[in-house]
Write a protein that holds these residues in place. Structure first.
Motif, PDB file in Angstrom:
ATOM      1  N   THR A  80       0.864  -1.190   0.000  1.00 25.12           N
ATOM      2  CA  THR A  80       0.000   0.000   0.000  1.00 25.12           C
ATOM      3  C   THR A  80       0.897   1.235   0.000  1.00 25.12           C
ATOM      4  O   THR A  80       1.848   1.344   0.780  1.00 25.12           O
ATOM      5  N   LEU A  81       0.625   2.143  -0.911  1.00 26.31           N
ATOM      6  CA  LEU A  81       1.419   3.371  -1.047  1.00 26.31           C
ATOM      7  C   LEU A  81       0.841   4.442  -0.140  1.00 26.31           C
ATOM      8  O   LEU A  81      -0.300   4.863  -0.306  1.00 26.31           O
ATOM      9  N   THR A  82       1.639   4.904   0.787  1.00 29.02           N
ATOM     10  CA  THR A  82       1.213   5.989   1.669  1.00 29.02           C
ATOM     11  C   THR A  82       1.642   7.316   1.040  1.00 29.02           C
ATOM     12  O   THR A  82       2.459   7.371   0.127  1.00 29.02           O
ATOM     13  N   ASP A  83       1.072   8.393   1.562  1.00 29.94           N
ATOM     14  CA  ASP A  83       1.426   9.726   1.053  1.00 29.94           C
ATOM     15  C   ASP A  83       2.889  10.057   1.325  1.00 29.94           C
ATOM     16  O   ASP A  83       3.552  10.687   0.495  1.00 29.94           O
ATOM     17  N   ASP A  84       3.394   9.638   2.481  1.00 29.07           N
ATOM     18  CA  ASP A  84       4.805   9.886   2.802  1.00 29.07           C
ATOM     19  C   ASP A  84       5.720   9.144   1.836  1.00 29.07           C
ATOM     20  O   ASP A  84       6.735   9.684   1.388  1.00 29.07           O
ATOM     21  N   LEU A  85       5.372   7.916   1.503  1.00 27.23           N
ATOM     22  CA  LEU A  85       6.169   7.122   0.583  1.00 27.23           C
ATOM     23  C   LEU A  85       6.154   7.730  -0.820  1.00 27.23           C
ATOM     24  O   LEU A  85       7.193   7.829  -1.481  1.00 27.23           O
ATOM     25  N   LYS A  86       4.974   8.182  -1.272  1.00 22.72           N
ATOM     26  CA  LYS A  86       4.868   8.838  -2.589  1.00 22.72           C
ATOM     27  C   LYS A  86       5.692  10.126  -2.616  1.00 22.72           C
ATOM     28  O   LYS A  86       6.380  10.407  -3.593  1.00 22.72           O
ATOM     29  N   ALA A  87       5.628  10.912  -1.541  1.00 17.60           N
ATOM     30  CA  ALA A  87       6.374  12.171  -1.474  1.00 17.60           C
ATOM     31  C   ALA A  87       7.879  11.900  -1.507  1.00 17.60           C
ATOM     32  O   ALA A  87       8.640  12.630  -2.175  1.00 17.60           O
ATOM     33  N   HIS A  88       8.325  10.856  -0.820  1.00 18.05           N
ATOM     34  CA  HIS A  88       9.751  10.504  -0.811  1.00 18.05           C
ATOM     35  C   HIS A  88      10.215  10.101  -2.217  1.00 18.05           C
ATOM     36  O   HIS A  88      11.266  10.555  -2.682  1.00 18.05           O
ATOM     37  N   ILE A  89       9.422   9.297  -2.907  1.00 16.08           N
ATOM     38  CA  ILE A  89       9.789   8.859  -4.262  1.00 16.08           C
ATOM     39  C   ILE A  89       9.765  10.039  -5.229  1.00 16.08           C
ATOM     40  O   ILE A  89      10.662  10.199  -6.066  1.00 16.08           O
ATOM     41  N   GLU A  90       8.759  10.910  -5.136  1.00 14.80           N
ATOM     42  CA  GLU A  90       8.674  12.077  -6.022  1.00 14.80           C
ATOM     43  C   GLU A  90       9.846  13.034  -5.796  1.00 14.80           C
ATOM     44  O   GLU A  90      10.365  13.626  -6.744  1.00 14.80           O
ATOM     45  N   SER A  91      10.276  13.183  -4.547  1.00 13.10           N
ATOM     46  CA  SER A  91      11.428  14.068  -4.279  1.00 13.10           C
ATOM     47  C   SER A  91      12.714  13.484  -4.866  1.00 13.10           C
ATOM     48  O   SER A  91      13.585  14.224  -5.336  1.00 13.10           O
ATOM     49  N   THR A  92      12.844  12.147  -4.842  1.00 16.58           N
ATOM     50  CA  THR A  92      14.035  11.542  -5.459  1.00 16.58           C
ATOM     51  C   THR A  92      13.992  11.666  -6.976  1.00 16.58           C
ATOM     52  O   THR A  92      15.023  11.839  -7.616  1.00 16.58           O
ATOM     53  N   ILE A  93      12.800  11.594  -7.550  1.00 15.32           N
ATOM     54  CA  ILE A  93      12.667  11.745  -9.016  1.00 15.32           C
ATOM     55  C   ILE A  93      13.013  13.168  -9.437  1.00 15.32           C
ATOM     56  O   ILE A  93      13.577  13.391 -10.509  1.00 15.32           O
ATOM     57  N   GLU A  94      12.709  14.144  -8.595  1.00 16.66           N
ATOM     58  CA  GLU A  94      13.027  15.551  -8.905  1.00 16.66           C
ATOM     59  C   GLU A  94      14.538  15.778  -9.022  1.00 16.66           C
ATOM     60  O   GLU A  94      14.981  16.676  -9.738  1.00 16.66           O
ATOM     61  N   THR A  95      15.340  14.959  -8.336  1.00 13.37           N
ATOM     62  CA  THR A  95      16.794  15.131  -8.429  1.00 13.37           C
ATOM     63  C   THR A  95      17.329  14.774  -9.814  1.00 13.37           C
ATOM     64  O   THR A  95      18.417  15.195 -10.177  1.00 13.37           O
ATOM     65  N   PHE A  96      16.552  14.014 -10.604  1.00  7.84           N
ATOM     66  CA  PHE A  96      17.007  13.629 -11.941  1.00  7.84           C
ATOM     67  C   PHE A  96      17.014  14.816 -12.898  1.00  7.84           C
ATOM     68  O   PHE A  96      17.694  14.797 -13.919  1.00  7.84           O
ATOM     69  N   LYS A  97      16.269  15.873 -12.585  1.00 12.02           N
ATOM     70  CA  LYS A  97      16.179  17.034 -13.482  1.00 12.02           C
ATOM     71  C   LYS A  97      17.482  17.819 -13.553  1.00 12.02           C
ATOM     72  O   LYS A  97      17.733  18.501 -14.533  1.00 12.02           O
ATOM     73  N   LYS A  98      18.330  17.715 -12.538  1.00 15.45           N
ATOM     74  CA  LYS A  98      19.546  18.525 -12.499  1.00 15.45           C
ATOM     75  C   LYS A  98      20.561  18.119 -13.560  1.00 15.45           C
ATOM     76  O   LYS A  98      21.502  18.854 -13.822  1.00 15.45           O
ATOM     77  N   TYR A  99      20.387  16.961 -14.200  1.00 16.36           N
ATOM     78  CA  TYR A  99      21.334  16.498 -15.203  1.00 16.36           C
ATOM     79  C   TYR A  99      21.015  17.030 -16.604  1.00 16.36           C
ATOM     80  O   TYR A  99      21.752  16.769 -17.546  1.00 16.36           O
ATOM     81  N   ASN A 100      19.923  17.760 -16.759  1.00 19.86           N
ATOM     82  CA  ASN A 100      19.538  18.412 -18.011  1.00 19.86           C
ATOM     83  C   ASN A 100      19.461  17.444 -19.182  1.00 19.86           C
ATOM     84  O   ASN A 100      19.861  17.765 -20.297  1.00 19.86           O
ATOM     85  N   LEU A 101      18.970  16.255 -18.927  1.00 17.77           N
ATOM     86  CA  LEU A 101      18.718  15.295 -19.992  1.00 17.77           C
ATOM     87  C   LEU A 101      17.231  15.328 -20.319  1.00 17.77           C
ATOM     88  O   LEU A 101      16.408  15.696 -19.492  1.00 17.77           O
ATOM     89  N   ASP A 102      16.886  14.968 -21.526  1.00 25.20           N
ATOM     90  CA  ASP A 102      15.490  14.980 -21.946  1.00 25.20           C
ATOM     91  C   ASP A 102      14.827  13.685 -21.480  1.00 25.20           C
ATOM     92  O   ASP A 102      14.680  12.737 -22.242  1.00 25.20           O
ATOM     93  N   ILE A 103      14.420  13.665 -20.225  1.00 26.65           N
ATOM     94  CA  ILE A 103      13.770  12.480 -19.649  1.00 26.65           C
ATOM     95  C   ILE A 103      12.297  12.531 -20.020  1.00 26.65           C
ATOM     96  O   ILE A 103      11.589  13.479 -19.670  1.00 26.65           O
TER      97      ILE A 103
END
Length: 180
Positions: free
Chosen positions: A11-34
């Motif tokens: 079961t996905l909790t809101d805290d777990l979703k927020a943690h995963i979304e924050s880690t995904i946001e770190t991928f933007k710093k590499y300026n690749l077309d994801i």
């Protein structure tokens, strides 16, 4: 960037979703077309033990799909380790792209050669002096011959009466003249 978070047998909790979304946001710093990021959480029971599996699937433009799968006893550890592995892969791709813009050794060698040629030309500038032609009006060949004899020069460039560019020159024997 499209993101999706899927939980299989978890079961996905809101805290777990927020943690995963924050880690995904770190991928933007590499300026690749994801194009898209899929995060898949699953829970398995092997040999009576609970094992959590976390998987990233990244679709990046002009690069193959990146898949990173991490298994661990703790879900947050699995997410952090998988995120570090993806960041390492993205950093390598980003560095490859930046390295293509770097100056190549052949360009450095060409630039050094051009610099040496420019220095040689600067030395020749002191020896070669530009001279303007005296007359642009057409003259007769006989008149040009008389001017060449009077100057004591080696050659004379002029336009003849038919508007052709001509060169009158003294031959090596010093007596005769040639006309081109």
């Amino acid at each position: 960037m499209n993101t999706s978070i899927v939980g299989r047998h978890i079961t996905l909790t809101d805290d777990l979703k927020a943690h995963i979304e924050s880690t995904i946001e770190t991928f933007k710093k590499y300026n690749l077309d994801i194009i898209s990021v899929n995060a898949i959480l699953s829970q398995e029971h092997k040999h009576g033990k609970k094992v959590v599996s976390f998987e990233y699937v990244l679709n990046i433009a002009n690069i193959d799909t990146v898949v990173v799968k991490q298994k661990d006893k703790d879900l947050h550890n699995a997410i952090d380790i998988a995120t570090d592995r993806v960041c390492k892969i993205l950093r390598r791709h980003s560095d490859k792209i930046k390295a293509h813009d770097a100056t190549k050794l052949t360009e450095v060698a060409i630039q050094e050669e051009e610099d040496s040629i420019a220095k040689e030309l600067e030395l020749l500038d002191e020896e070669i002096l530009p001279i303007k032609l005296q007359s642009y009006k057409p003259i007769a060949i006989e008149e040009a011959l008389n001017e060449l004899k009077a100057d004591g020069g080696v050659f004379k460039v002029f336009y003849d009466l038919d508007d052709n560019l001509r060169v009158l020159y003294k031959m090596k024997d010093g007596v005769h003249y040639g006309l081109y």
